[in-house]
Write a protein that holds these residues in place. Structure first.
Motif, PDB file in Angstrom:
ATOM      1  N   VAL A   1      92.969  -5.026  62.256  1.00  0.00           N
ATOM      2  CA  VAL A   1      93.295  -5.683  63.518  1.00  0.00           C
ATOM      3  C   VAL A   1      94.083  -6.938  63.197  1.00  0.00           C
ATOM      4  N   LEU A   2      95.268  -7.086  63.771  1.00  0.00           N
ATOM      5  CA  LEU A   2      96.079  -8.279  63.552  1.00  0.00           C
ATOM      6  C   LEU A   2      95.394  -9.496  64.179  1.00  0.00           C
ATOM      7  N   PRO A   3      95.731 -10.706  63.729  1.00  0.00           N
ATOM      8  CA  PRO A   3      95.069 -11.913  64.245  1.00  0.00           C
ATOM      9  C   PRO A   3      95.125 -12.067  65.764  1.00  0.00           C
ATOM     10  N   ASP A   4      96.157 -11.519  66.402  1.00  0.00           N
ATOM     11  CA  ASP A   4      96.263 -11.639  67.864  1.00  0.00           C
ATOM     12  C   ASP A   4      95.565 -10.489  68.594  1.00  0.00           C
ATOM     13  N   GLY A   5      94.819  -9.640  67.863  1.00  0.00           N
ATOM     14  CA  GLY A   5      94.055  -8.568  68.503  1.00  0.00           C
ATOM     15  C   GLY A   5      94.792  -7.257  68.656  1.00  0.00           C
ATOM     16  N   ARG A   6      95.954  -7.127  68.025  1.00  0.00           N
ATOM     17  CA  ARG A   6      96.724  -5.891  68.132  1.00  0.00           C
ATOM     18  C   ARG A   6      96.394  -4.934  66.988  1.00  0.00           C
ATOM     19  N   LEU A   7      96.519  -3.640  67.276  1.00  0.00           N
ATOM     20  CA  LEU A   7      96.421  -2.590  66.267  1.00  0.00           C
ATOM     21  C   LEU A   7      97.666  -1.730  66.387  1.00  0.00           C
ATOM     22  N   ASP A   8      98.184  -1.267  65.262  1.00  0.00           N
ATOM     23  CA  ASP A   8      99.287  -0.324  65.336  1.00  0.00           C
ATOM     24  C   ASP A   8      98.728   1.040  65.751  1.00  0.00           C
ATOM     25  N   ARG A   9      99.608   1.990  65.981  1.00  0.00           N
ATOM     26  CA  ARG A   9      99.177   3.289  66.506  1.00  0.00           C
ATOM     27  C   ARG A   9      98.213   3.990  65.551  1.00  0.00           C
ATOM     28  N   LYS A  10      98.478   3.924  64.252  1.00  0.00           N
ATOM     29  CA  LYS A  10      97.612   4.583  63.271  1.00  0.00           C
ATOM     30  C   LYS A  10      96.188   4.024  63.343  1.00  0.00           C
ATOM     31  N   ASN A  11      96.051   2.709  63.389  1.00  0.00           N
ATOM     32  CA  ASN A  11      94.729   2.093  63.441  1.00  0.00           C
ATOM     33  C   ASN A  11      94.070   2.265  64.805  1.00  0.00           C
ATOM     34  N   ALA A  12      94.862   2.249  65.867  1.00  0.00           N
ATOM     35  CA  ALA A  12      94.313   2.494  67.201  1.00  0.00           C
ATOM     36  C   ALA A  12      93.756   3.907  67.297  1.00  0.00           C
ATOM     37  N   ALA A  13      94.473   4.863  66.726  1.00  0.00           N
ATOM     38  CA  ALA A  13      94.009   6.251  66.735  1.00  0.00           C
ATOM     39  C   ALA A  13      92.705   6.375  65.960  1.00  0.00           C
ATOM     40  N   LYS A  14      92.621   5.723  64.812  1.00  0.00           N
ATOM     41  CA  LYS A  14      91.398   5.776  64.019  1.00  0.00           C
ATOM     42  C   LYS A  14      90.241   5.131  64.783  1.00  0.00           C
ATOM     43  N   PHE A  15      90.505   4.022  65.461  1.00  0.00           N
ATOM     44  CA  PHE A  15      89.484   3.329  66.249  1.00  0.00           C
ATOM     45  C   PHE A  15      88.919   4.246  67.334  1.00  0.00           C
ATOM     46  N   LEU A  16      89.804   5.001  67.997  1.00  0.00           N
ATOM     47  CA  LEU A  16      89.387   5.885  69.087  1.00  0.00           C
ATOM     48  C   LEU A  16      88.904   7.251  68.609  1.00  0.00           C
ATOM     49  N   GLY A  17      89.225   7.620  67.369  1.00  0.00           N
ATOM     50  CA  GLY A  17      88.819   8.921  66.855  1.00  0.00           C
ATOM     51  C   GLY A  17      89.789  10.038  67.199  1.00  0.00           C
ATOM     52  N   TYR A  18      91.046   9.692  67.400  1.00  0.00           N
ATOM     53  CA  TYR A  18      92.096  10.669  67.690  1.00  0.00           C
ATOM     54  C   TYR A  18      93.191  10.552  66.641  1.00  0.00           C
ATOM     55  N   SER A  19      94.162  11.436  66.706  1.00  0.00           N
ATOM     56  CA  SER A  19      95.299  11.352  65.791  1.00  0.00           C
ATOM     57  C   SER A  19      96.384  10.461  66.404  1.00  0.00           C
ATOM     58  N   PRO A  20      97.227   9.871  65.556  1.00  0.00           N
ATOM     59  CA  PRO A  20      98.352   9.093  66.095  1.00  0.00           C
ATOM     60  C   PRO A  20      99.253   9.937  67.004  1.00  0.00           C
TER      61      PRO A  20
END
Length: 69
Positions: free
Chosen positions: A13-32
């Motif tokens: 997670v970037l300091p401003d609270g953003r995630l790139d698509r790859k990390n967002a997908a991993k967080f949600l349990g889906y593929s990019p």
């Protein structure tokens, strides 16, 4: 940069609270690719384009995950 430990692994997670698509997908349990398809269809969590890359806010991902549960 913050790292979050999940059952599915670690996401960055970037300091401003953003995630790139790859990390967002991993967080949600889906593929990019699933997140990309959802964006194309106007579904899924909100995202923003920054410097030619798609980013997701951690709070938006938490809300989306909570609504999907």
């Amino acid at each position: 940069m913050e790292q979050m430990q999940l059952e599915r692994g670690t996401v960055m997670v970037l300091p401003d609270g953003r995630l790139d698509r790859k990390n967002a997908a991993k967080f949600l349990g889906y593929s990019p690719a699933t997140l990309a398809d959802w964006h194309r269809l106007g579904k899924g969590p909100r995202s923003r384009m920054v410097g030619g890359r798609r980013f997701y806010n951690i709070e938006d991902l938490r809300q989306f995950a909570g609504a999907a549960a």
